[in-house]
Design a protein around this motif. Structure first.
Motif, PDB file in Angstrom:
ATOM      1  N   LEU A 765       0.822  -1.206   0.000  1.00  0.00           N
ATOM      2  CA  LEU A 765       0.000   0.000   0.000  1.00  0.00           C
ATOM      3  C   LEU A 765       0.851   1.250   0.000  1.00  0.00           C
ATOM      4  O   LEU A 765       1.950   1.253   0.568  1.00  0.00           O
ATOM      5  N   ASN A 786      -4.704   9.862  -0.160  1.00  0.00           N
ATOM      6  CA  ASN A 786      -4.812   9.065  -1.376  1.00  0.00           C
ATOM      7  C   ASN A 786      -4.220   7.692  -1.155  1.00  0.00           C
ATOM      8  O   ASN A 786      -3.032   7.575  -0.872  1.00  0.00           O
ATOM      9  N   PHE A 787      -5.016   6.662  -1.281  1.00  0.00           N
ATOM     10  CA  PHE A 787      -4.509   5.312  -1.059  1.00  0.00           C
ATOM     11  C   PHE A 787      -4.280   4.641  -2.408  1.00  0.00           C
ATOM     12  O   PHE A 787      -5.169   4.647  -3.268  1.00  0.00           O
ATOM     13  N   THR A 788      -3.111   4.076  -2.575  1.00  0.00           N
ATOM     14  CA  THR A 788      -2.831   3.355  -3.811  1.00  0.00           C
ATOM     15  C   THR A 788      -2.445   1.920  -3.476  1.00  0.00           C
ATOM     16  O   THR A 788      -1.697   1.680  -2.533  1.00  0.00           O
ATOM     17  N   ASN A 789      -2.955   1.015  -4.255  1.00  0.00           N
ATOM     18  CA  ASN A 789      -2.703  -0.418  -4.058  1.00  0.00           C
ATOM     19  C   ASN A 789      -1.498  -0.812  -4.899  1.00  0.00           C
ATOM     20  O   ASN A 789      -1.502  -0.672  -6.115  1.00  0.00           O
ATOM     21  N   LYS A 790      -0.438  -1.285  -4.247  1.00  0.00           N
ATOM     22  CA  LYS A 790       0.784  -1.625  -4.983  1.00  0.00           C
ATOM     23  C   LYS A 790       0.780  -3.064  -5.494  1.00  0.00           C
ATOM     24  O   LYS A 790       1.631  -3.444  -6.282  1.00  0.00           O
ATOM     25  N   LEU A 820     -10.393  -1.187  -3.403  1.00  0.00           N
ATOM     26  CA  LEU A 820      -9.181  -0.617  -3.966  1.00  0.00           C
ATOM     27  C   LEU A 820      -8.631  -1.591  -4.998  1.00  0.00           C
ATOM     28  O   LEU A 820      -8.079  -2.630  -4.660  1.00  0.00           O
ATOM     29  N   GLY A 824      -2.339  -0.175  -8.718  1.00  0.00           N
ATOM     30  CA  GLY A 824      -2.373   1.277  -8.629  1.00  0.00           C
ATOM     31  C   GLY A 824      -3.259   1.914  -9.671  1.00  0.00           C
ATOM     32  O   GLY A 824      -3.110   3.078 -10.012  1.00  0.00           O
ATOM     33  N   GLU A 826      -6.527   2.596  -9.667  1.00  0.00           N
ATOM     34  CA  GLU A 826      -7.373   3.635  -9.122  1.00  0.00           C
ATOM     35  C   GLU A 826      -6.971   3.827  -7.686  1.00  0.00           C
ATOM     36  O   GLU A 826      -6.299   2.988  -7.105  1.00  0.00           O
ATOM     37  N   SER A 827      -7.390   4.928  -7.127  1.00  0.00           N
ATOM     38  CA  SER A 827      -7.063   5.097  -5.720  1.00  0.00           C
ATOM     39  C   SER A 827      -8.314   5.494  -4.965  1.00  0.00           C
ATOM     40  O   SER A 827      -9.298   5.940  -5.553  1.00  0.00           O
ATOM     41  N   THR A 829      -9.797   8.060  -2.243  1.00  0.00           N
ATOM     42  CA  THR A 829      -9.450   9.311  -1.571  1.00  0.00           C
ATOM     43  C   THR A 829     -10.362   9.508  -0.392  1.00  0.00           C
ATOM     44  O   THR A 829     -11.520   9.081  -0.407  1.00  0.00           O
TER      45      THR A 829
END
Lengths: 872, 173
Positions: A765, A786-790, A820, A824, A826-827, A829
Motif C-alpha cells: 500500500l 490518497n490510497f494506492t494499491n501496490k 481498492l 495502482g 485507481e485510488s 481518496t
C-alpha cells in the motif's frame, strides 16, 4: 508385585468410576486416584508407572487435567522393554499435543527407537512421530524416516510413508527429498504401501509444481495400469468390501489421477478409458461402490474435458439425487455445486428435485440444497424459484429461517427484474421472517423505495396491509413506520393507485394507530421507537387533524429512560408545540437516497462512516473546552474505532435525519436560511432557556464562520456556558446544524502551500497526504489522503482509521470507495480535517490503521505518521 | 506454492476421531490436527450436542465450523470422524466400518464395555489403521495380525518378568 499386573487395578478404578451415581462422586474418586498417582510419580516409582499412565489416560478421556503425567510418558518411552514403550507412546499421543515444550525432550528417544532392531518398536516410534511431530522434530528426524521408506518389512514402509506426509506438511522444504522414494513406493504390490505411497505422492504434488510435473511424466501410465488391475482383479477376500476389491485403493488412485490430470490434456487423455470403465461398471447398490463413483465423478470434473465423460458424471449425480438414501442425496448435492460451473444446463434439469431437497427434514441436506439452489437462480427462473422459497419460508423450521431468509434476500436483490417485484418480495419476506432480516437488507429496501417514486403510494398501502397481519416482525414494523411517516398522506388519500390495486379506506387515525402500536409494543427496540418518533413528527405535519393526538403520544416518551428517546421526544414535542411555522418545512419528504452511495457503504465501509459521524460530534463539542463531557468525548477521538460501535445503531437513522433537514435551508435564500437557522437553533436551545442577550451574537458568529462545523464550537461554548441541561439537546442541534451545509463553500485557494508527503508505505500500500489550509484559519488543515494499491490484487472492505493526540482534533469524511483495485489503477481518496490547538508549538502526529480484505482474509496494517510538514 | 484448485490442506485428512456413547460419554478420542485441551472439550461438547440429537433416518454428515463430521452409530456408540468440506464422506463411512469390523474381530462381537475396560486396545488398533489422519491399511487381516503380534510381545515380556520374580523369590527364600 510385578510391573505388569496393573490390569486388575486399572479395572478396579474404571469400575469405581462407573459405579458413581453423581458427578460429585466421580470427581471424588478421580481426585483420590490422581492424588495416589501424583504420590507415586514423585516417588519415581518404576513398578506402577505403566499402570498409572493407563489410569491417567482413562481419566484424561473423562476430561480431567492430567498434565502431571506427561513426564511419565517420556520415562516409559525411554525404558528398554516393548510393553513400556507401547503404553508410553500411546500416552504421549493422547496426553500431549505438538505445541507442548515437553515434546522436544522425546526427540532423542524417538531417534533411537527409529533405529531399533525390533521392528515393532520402530513402528511405534513412526506412529507417534506421524501423529504429533512438530516442525523441529520433523527436521531432526526426516533422514531416519526417509531411510525407513526402504525398510524390508512393508508394514514399516507404509508407516514411514504416512509419517513423511506429516513431515512434509510441517516442513515443506523437505518435500524434494521424498520424490524419488515415492516413485518406487508407487510400484509396490502391497496394498498398504501402495495406499500410503499414493497419499504421500498427493501431498508432494500439493507442495511442489516440479514434483507434480515429474510424477505426471513418470507415473501416470503406471497408475492407470494399477487402477485397471484393481478394477479387473478377481475376488480377493482380504481386501473385499461388498464385492469390490479394496475400495480404499480405488479411491486413492482416482484421487491421485485427479491431481495429475488437472490442467494437463495428455495425462487426462491417458486416463479416459479407465475412468469411463469405473463410472459405468462400478456397482452402486452399496456404500463402497457409491464412494468410488463419487470420487470418480469428482476426478472427471477436475481433469481436462475429454469426450463424453462429463455427461456420464452428471448422469451419475442425477441417479444419486433420486436415491432414497439420504447420504447419497447429500453427496449428490455437494458435487452438483461443483458441476454448476462445468455444465449449468445439466444441473438446471434437476432443479425441481433440488428444490424438494430444500424442504427436506434433514438439516444437512437442506443446507446443501439451499446453497445449490442459490447458484442455480438466474434471470429466467428467479420469479418461480423465489416464490417457492418464500412459500417454504412460512413452514420452515425456526433455525433454518435465518439461512433461508438471507439467501432469499440476496437472490431478490441480485436478480429482481423490476422494482415492484422487488418490493413485493421483500415485503413478503419481512412479513414472514422479518426478525431474521439483516439491517443492511431493510436499509437497502428503503433506499429502493425512495427511488421508486411511482410506487410510494402502492408501497405504503401494501405495508399498511402487511403490518395488520404480522405486527411482530421487527424489521417489517420499521419499514412500515418509516414509509407511513414519509408517505402517510398517500396512504390515506389513495394517491398513486396502480391498476392492480384495490382501493382501501384508511383514516389518518388508522395510520397513526400503526405507529402508536409500534412505539408502545414492549418488544420494540430503541431503533424502532426512535423511528416511530420521527414518523410521528412527520405525521403531525401531514395530518394536522391528528396533531394533538400525536403530541400526546410523543409526550409519553419524554419520561423514557433511554436518553435518545427522551431527547428526541422533548425536541419533537417542542417543534410540534411552538414551531408550527417551520414544522412543515422541517419534515418535508426525504429527498431520494442515492443508491450508489448506499450500496458503497453497505459493502463494508459502515465502520468508516460511523467513525466519521462519531468524530463529527467530537469535533463540534470538544472544542468548547468545557468540563467532563469533553474528556469523555476526547477519549473517543483518541480511539475512533472504539467509539464507533456506540453510534452504529443510530447511524443510518442519523443520516436520514440529516438529509431530511437539509432541503430546508436551501429553499430560502442563503442569508435568510442563516437567520432562520439561527432561530431554530435558538429555539431548540430555548429548551434549556438561554439568556436572551446571547442570541444577538449568535448570527454574527454563524455568518462569519467559513465552515459550518467550526461554527458549532462558539455556539456550543455558549450553550455550555448557560446550562448543563443543554447538553442533551446538543446532538440534535448538531444534526440541525449539519443541515446548514449549503452556506457559502469555503474558499480553497490563498492558503499557504505544503508539499504532499508519502505518509505511509508498505509492500502492499501507499498512502499520500495532500495538504491545504484555509486562509485565516491556520489551526485547521485539510488533508486529502490518497490510497494506492501496490499489489495486483483487489482489496475490499477497505477501511482507514486514524487517531491523534489530544491537542489535535480529527474529522474524517467518508472515503470515496471501499474497494481498492490492484496495480495502482485507481485510488481511494478520503478527506481529513485536523485542527491543531497547539498550532505553531507542536507539529502534527497521527497513528493510522488500515484494514481490508484480501481473498476474504482480513489484513491489518498499522503505522505512525510523524513526517508532517513542521508548521501544520 | 501449490496448484490452484488443489489446496494442500484439503486432501484425505481426518482431523480427529471421536467415540461417544449415547449418553454423551467419551470412549475414545484421537486428534490428528492440533487442538488445545480446552478446544478438545469444547469440540466434544458441541458435537455430542449436534450428533446425539439427530434422528435415525437422517444422513450421516453434519456440517460444523466449516468442516464436516461423518458419524455412524453402532449399537450404543457413535463413531465420528472430522474431515474437510471437500473430502469423500462416503469413504469415511467405509473407514469407520473398517475400524468397527477390526474391533469386532479382535474382541469377538465388540460391545461398549469392551472398549471401556480395554480402551488401550482400541487405540492400538486405530494406530494400525490411521496415522497422521491418513489411512494406513486396507486389509483387516493385516491389522489383526500386527496387533496380535505386539500383544504377544507384551505377553512374552510379562512371562519373563514373572519367571524372573519367581527366581528372585526362590533365591531369597
Amino acid at each position: 508385585m510385578n510391573p505388569f499386573s496393573s490390569g486388575t487395578r486399572l479395572r478396579d478404578m474404571i469400575r469405581a468410576i462407573r459405579a458413581c451415581k453423581t458427578a460429585a462422586e466421580e470427581r471424588a474418586v478421580i481426585r483420590k486416584e490422581c492424588a495416589s498417582i501424583r504420590a507415586s510419580v514423585s516417588d519415581n516409582d518404576n513398578e506402577y508407572r505403566h499402570r498409572n499412565l493407563a489410569k491417567l489416560m482413562f481419566i484424561h478421556m473423562l476430561g480431567y487435567p492430567t498434565h502431571f503425567g506427561q513426564m511419565e510418558c517420556l520415562k516409559l518411552i525411554a525404558a528398554p522393554g516393548f510393553p513400556e514403550k507401547r503404553i508410553g507412546y500411546l500416552g504421549l499421543m493422547l496426553l500431549l499435543d505438538e505445541r507442548q515444550e515437553v515434546l522436544m525432550l522425546v526427540t532423542n528417544s524417538l531417534k533411537q527407537d527409529l533405529n531399533h532392531a525390533n521392528q515393532y518398536i520402530v513402528g511405534l516410534a513412526l506412529c507417534a512421530l506421524g501423529n504429533i511431530c512438530s516442525a523441529e522434530m520433523a527436521r531432526d528426524l526426516a533422514p531416519e524416516v526417509e531411510r525407513l521408506l526402504q525398510f524390508r518389512d512393508p508394514n514399516i514402509r507404509k508407516k514411514a510413508a504416512l509419517c513423511s506426509i506429516r513431515i512434509v506438511k510441517k516442513v515443506p522444504d523437505l518435500a524434494e527429498n521424498f520424490v524419488n522414494p515415492v516413485v518406487s513406493l508407487l510400484k509396490e504390490k502391497h496394498h498398504g504401501v501402495l495406499l500410503t505411497g499414493i497419499q504421500l505422492c498427493i501431498e508432494l504434488c500439493n507442495h511442489s509444481e516440479e514434483a507434480l510435473e515429474y510424477f505426471r511424466k513418470k507415473c501416470t501410465e503406471g497408475l492407470v495400469k494399477v487402477l485397471k488391475d484393481v478394477v479387473n482383479s478377481s475376488y480377493a477376500p482380504e481386501y473385499d468390501i461388498s464385492g469390490i476389491a479394496d475400495p480404499f485403493l480405488h479411491i486413492r488412485l482416482l484421487r491421485l489421477l485427479r491431481v495429475l490430470g488437472h490442467g494437463d490434456a495428455d495425462a487426462s487423455d491417458s486416463m479416459n478409458d479407465i475412468l469411463a470403465q469405473v463410472a459405468t461398471k462400478t456397482e452402486s447398490n452399496k456404500n463402497a461402490g457409491n464412494a468410488i463413483l463419487y470420487e470418480c465423478v469428482e476426478t472427471i470434473m477436475s481433469i481436462e474435458d475429454i469426450s463424453g465423460l462429463r455427461v456420464l458424471a452428471i448422469n451419475i449425480l442425477g441417479r444419486f439425487l433420486s436415491n432414497r438414501d439420504n447420504n447419497i442425496r447429500y453427496v449428490a448435492l455437494n458435487m452438483l455445486m461443483k458441476a454448476v460451473s462445468v455444465d449449468d444446463q445439466a444441473v438446471q434439469r434437476h432443479r425441481t428435485t433440488i428444490l424438494e431437497c430444500v424442504k427436506d427434514s434433514d438439516a444437512s441436506i437442506r443446507k446443501r440444497a439451499l446453497e445449490l439452489i442459490y447458484l442455480l437462480v438466474n434471470e429466467s427462473n428467479v420469479k418461480a424459484l423465489t416464490k417457492e422459497l418464500i412459500d417454504y419460508l412460512q413452514v420452515s423450521d425456526q433455525d433454518f429461517k435465518g439461512d433461508l431468509t438471507a439467501k432469499i434476500c440476496s437472490i431478490v436483490e441480485k436478480l429482481s427484474p423490476d422494482k415492484i417485484w422487488y418490493i413485493d418480495q421483500m415485503l413478503k419476506v419481512l412479513s414472514e421472517a422479518g426478525n431474521h432480516v439483516k439491517d443492511e437488507v431493510w436499509h437497502a429496501l428503503i433506499v429502493v423505495i425512495t427511488n421508486a417514486s411511482n410506487l410510494h403510494g402502492y408501497t405504503v398501502r401494501s405495508l399498511y396491509k402487511a403490518i395488520q397481519k404480522s405486527a411482530d416482525q421487527e424489521t417489517l414494523v420499521r419499514v412500515a413506520v418509516w414509509c407511513i411517516g414519509e408517505y402517510g398522506d398517500m396512504l390515506v388519500n389513495n394517491i398513486g393507485m396502480l391498476n392492480l390495486e384495490d382501493p382501501i379506506t384508511v383514516t389518518e387515525n388508522d395510520a397513526v394507530d400503526v405507529v402508536e402500536i409500534a412505539i408502545k409494543r414492549h418488544s420494540s427496540d430503541l431503533t424502532t421507537r426512535a423511528m416511530c418518533l420521527i414518523a410521528l413528527l412527520k405525521l403531525s405535519s401531514r395530518f394536522p387533524s391528528c396533531s394533538q393526538r400525536i403530541k400526546d403520544i410523543v409526550t409519553q416518551s419524554k419520561g423514557s429512560l433511554l436518553l435518545e428517546l427522551q431527547q428526541r421526544s422533548i425536541e419533537f414535542d417542542s417543534i410540534i408545540e411552538k414551531h408550527q411555522n417551520i414544522r412543515s418545512a422541517l419534515v418535508e419528504r426525504m429527498p431520494v437516497l442515492d443508491e450508489a452511495t448506499f450500496s458503497g457503504r453497505k459493502a463494508g465501509s459502515i465502520l468508516a462512516a460511523t467513525v466519521s459521524t462519531s468524530l463529527n460530534y467530537v469535533n463540534g463539542v470538544a472544542t468548547s473546552a468545557a468540563a467532563p463531557l469533553v474528556d469523555l468525548l476526547d477519549l473517543g477521538a483518541d480511539e475512533p474505532a472504539a467509539a464507533a460501535p456506540t453510534f452504529s445503531g443510530g447511524n443510518f437513522l442519523q443520516d436520514l435525519l440529516d438529509v431530511g433537514t437539509s432541503p430546508f435551508p436551501s429553499q430560502s435564500g442563503t442569508t435568510q436560511a442563516q437567520k432562520n437557522g439561527t432561530d431554530v437553533l435558538l429555539d431548540l436551545l430555548s429548551i434549556g432557556s438561554p439568556p436572551p442577550e446571547n442570541s444577538s451574537s449568535a448570527p454574527d458568529i454563524l455568518s462569519l464562520s467559513q465552515d459550518n462545523k467550526i461554527s458549532v464550537s462558539p455556539l456550543d461554548s455558549l450553550s455550555s456556558a448557560t446550562r448543563p441541561s443543554v447538553q442533551a439537546s446538543s446532538t440534535a442541534m448538531m444534526d440541525l446544524l449539519d443541515g446548514f451545509g449549503p452556506s457559502p463553500p469555503p474558499t480553497k485557494d490563498n492558503g499557504p502551500a505544503y508539499p504532499p508527503i508519502v505518509a505511509f508505505e508498505s509492500s502492499s500500500l501507499r498512502l499520500m497526504f495532500n495538504f491545504s489550509k484555509q486562509p485565516g484559519n491556520p489551526q485547521v488543515t485539510e488533508i486529502e489522503a490518497n490510497f494506492t494499491n501496490k499489489s495486483s490484487d483487489v482489496y475490499t472492505n477497505f477501511i482507514f482509521q486514524a487517531a491523534v493526540p489530544k491537542f489535535l482534533q480529527l474529522h474524517l469524511e467518508p472515503a470515496s470507495s471501499n474497494t481498492l483495485p490492484g496495480n495502482g489503477n485507481e485510488s481511494i481518496t478520503q478527506k481529513l480535517r485536523v485542527t491543531n490547538s497547539q498550532h505553531g508549538k507542536k507539529s502534527m502526529v497521527m497513528r493510522i490503521r488500515i484494514s481490508y480484505k484480501l481473498y476474504n482474509k482480513d489484513v491489518l496494517e498499522e503505522g505512525q505518521i510523524s513526517n508532517f510538514p513542521r508548521d501544520l | 506454492m501449490h496448484k490452484p484448485g488443489v489446496d494442500p490442506k484439503k486432501l484425505g485428512r481426518i482431523h480427529f476421531v471421536l467415540l461417544i456413547s449415547r449418553q454423551g460419554k467419551v470412549r475414545l478420542t484421537k486428534w490428528y490436527s492440533p487442538y488445545s485441551q480446552k478446544e478438545r472439550s469444547k469440540v466434544i461438547r458441541e458435537l455430542s450436542g449436534m450428533i446425539l440429537t439427530r434422528g435415525p433416518k437422517l444422513c450421516n454428515f453434519v456440517e460444523w465450523r466449516g468442516f464436516k463430521v461423518v458419524y455412524k452409530r453402532y449399537a450404543s456408540l457413535y463413531f465420528c470422524m472430522c474431515i474437510n468440506q471437500e473430502d469423500n464422506e462416503l469413504e469415511i463411512l467405509e473407514i469407520i466400518h473398517h475400524f468397527v469390523e477390526i474391533l469386532d474381530r479382535y474382541f469377538g462381537s465388540v460391545c461398549e464395555l469392551d472398549l471401556i475396560f480395554n480402551f488401550q486396545k482400541a487405540y492400538y488398533m486405530l494406530d494400525e489403521i490411521l496415522i497422521a489422519g491418513e489411512l494406513q491399511e486396507s486389509s483387516k487381516k493385516t491389522v489383526a495380525r500386527l496387533v496380535s503380534a505386539q500383544d504377544s510381545l507384551v505377553e512374552a515380556a510379562k512371562e519373563e518378568a514373572n519367571s524372573i520374580s519367581n527366581i528372585i523369590a526362590q533365591a531369597t527364600k
